[in-house]
Design an enzyme around this catalytic site. Structure first.
Site, mmCIF file in Angstrom:
data_model
loop_
_atom_site.group_PDB
_atom_site.id
_atom_site.type_symbol
_atom_site.label_atom_id
_atom_site.label_comp_id
_atom_site.label_asym_id
_atom_site.label_seq_id
_atom_site.Cartn_x
_atom_site.Cartn_y
_atom_site.Cartn_z
ATOM 1 C CG HIS A 112 17.292 37.249 35.708
ATOM 2 N ND1 HIS A 112 18.546 37.535 35.216
ATOM 3 C CD2 HIS A 112 17.505 36.544 36.853
ATOM 4 C CE1 HIS A 112 19.472 37.020 36.019
ATOM 5 N NE2 HIS A 112 18.877 36.415 37.006
ATOM 6 C CB CYS A 138 -2.342 43.671 45.298
ATOM 7 S SG CYS A 138 -2.676 43.636 43.521
ATOM 8 C CD GLN A 189 21.947 34.427 33.468
ATOM 9 O OE1 GLN A 189 22.508 35.184 34.247
ATOM 10 N NE2 GLN A 189 22.615 33.757 32.550
ATOM 11 C CG ASN A 190 18.527 36.253 27.612
ATOM 12 O OD1 ASN A 190 19.381 36.624 28.408
ATOM 13 N ND2 ASN A 190 18.823 35.672 26.470
ATOM 14 C CG ASN A 217 30.713 33.897 26.162
ATOM 15 O OD1 ASN A 217 31.299 34.822 25.600
ATOM 16 N ND2 ASN A 217 29.902 34.092 27.189
ATOM 17 C CE1 TYR A 250 13.334 46.235 32.879
ATOM 18 C CE2 TYR A 250 13.431 48.243 34.196
ATOM 19 C CZ TYR A 250 13.850 46.937 33.954
ATOM 20 O OH TYR A 250 14.774 46.343 34.767
ATOM 21 C CB CYS A 289 -4.914 47.329 44.727
ATOM 22 S SG CYS A 289 -3.236 47.454 44.067
#
Ligand code: OAD
Length: 285
Positions: free
Chosen positions: A143, A154, A114-115, A241, A80, A178
């Site tokens: 998302h 938490c 969705q990005n 597309n 990520y 936490c």
């Protein structure tokens, strides 16, 4: 009637289908715009499926599931962190910018994406007159967002822009409340989408008179059902597309073109008051 263009010349999508798509959007008051990874392709963000897709040589279950994070949070954060760096280095392209302008000037246009790359939001911030307009026109981010974190303990959420040091488990970010590990605030495989977002997205689909679907393979549920829900409720579906997708089956017009060229070609005349007339100028921002 279903119109499809397959030309990929340098002037953007051919005029006939483009004009038809523009007329459908111009006639509609309430519009749902659904986007996927393809809308960010021209910005330099990789898509998930296909030749150079992120899932081509990676296994989602090793990087994008709660189990993967429990097993090896360092590896998940490393991946990520790489995607965050990539997104930070990219700029919104003309597709993001024209969709943002449309959302700002037409309150009945709802953007559902969705990005997780924040490029729609950054485009919005660059075209909206003030913070209130950004807030009003904000996309529904089905998302999640690469630049937010959620506590794995938490559940507390927060924006998080800083570099994540993924050299070891000990250097990963932790919750100040936490002490548990923080995770990217994105939806992983096997997880449910936020109920509130899902409701907002499906409500927009059900009341839409037109639905513009841009750059998604339309295979991941429940997002993929938004176009069919809109079509079922009577909306005219326009797809942008380069490839055929399951959404093509419900589309009245499919523009087989790059989003960064086709979206400005479609929306610029609508926003500049030249509604349904022809023309296929498809240049930039
Ligand atoms: P995909 O990678 O599945 O599909 C990208 C789509 O964009 C494909 O249909 C391409 O043909 C199209 N495309 C590629 N370049 C394009 C361009 N320049 N202009 C327009 N379209 C282009 O990405 P998504 O449909 O967004 O989920 O994937 C859906 C979800 O699957 C993602 O949100 C992600 C992934 O696993 C999670 O991470 C939860």
């Amino acid at each position: 009637m279903h119109e499809t263009t397959s030309d990929r010349d340098d002037d953007g999508p051919p005029g006939g289908a483009l004009a038809r798509a523009r007329a459908l959007l111009d006639e509609a008051r309430r519009v749902l715009v659904l986007t996927g990874a393809g809308v960010s392709a021209a910005s330099g963000m990789p898509t998930f499926r296909g030749e150079d897709g992120l899932w081509k040589d990676r296994r989602p279950e090793e990087l994008a599931t709660p189990e993967a994070f429990a097993r090896d949070p360092r590896a998940v954060w490393e991946w990520y962190g790489w995607r965050r760096r990539m997104a930070r280095e990219c700029d919104p392209n003309p597709a993001h910018l024209w969709i943002a302008r449309w959302c700002v000037s037409h309150p009945d246009v709802t953007l559902v994406t969705q990005n997780v790359d924040s490029l729609h939001r950054r485009a919005l911030e660059s075209v909206a007159p003030d913070a209130a307009a950004v807030e009003r026109a904000s996309p529904v981010e089905l998302h999640g967002d690469l630049f937010r974190v959620r506590c794995a303990g938490c559940g507390r959420r927060a924006p998080h822009e800083a570099e994540v040091d993924a050299t070891s488990r000990e250097t990963l970010p932790r919750c100040q409340r936490c002490g548990e590990l923080l995770r990217p605030d994105v939806v992983w495989f096997g997880e449910s989408l936020e109920a509130e977002m899902l409701e907002a997205a499906f409500a927009a689909a059900e009341r839409a008179e037109a639905c513009l679907v841009v750059g998604t393979s339309a295979v991941v549920q429940p997002a993929a059902s938004l176009a069919t829900t809109a079509a079922g409720a009577g909306a005219a579906v326009v797809e942008i597309n380069p490839e055929t997708t399951p959404a093509s089956r419900v589309a009245e017009v499919s523009l087989r073109a790059d989003a960064a060229r086709a979206v400005p070609a479609l929306l610029r005349p609508l926003l500049e008051g030249d509604g349904g007339s022809g023309g296929s100028g498809a240049e930039g921002a």
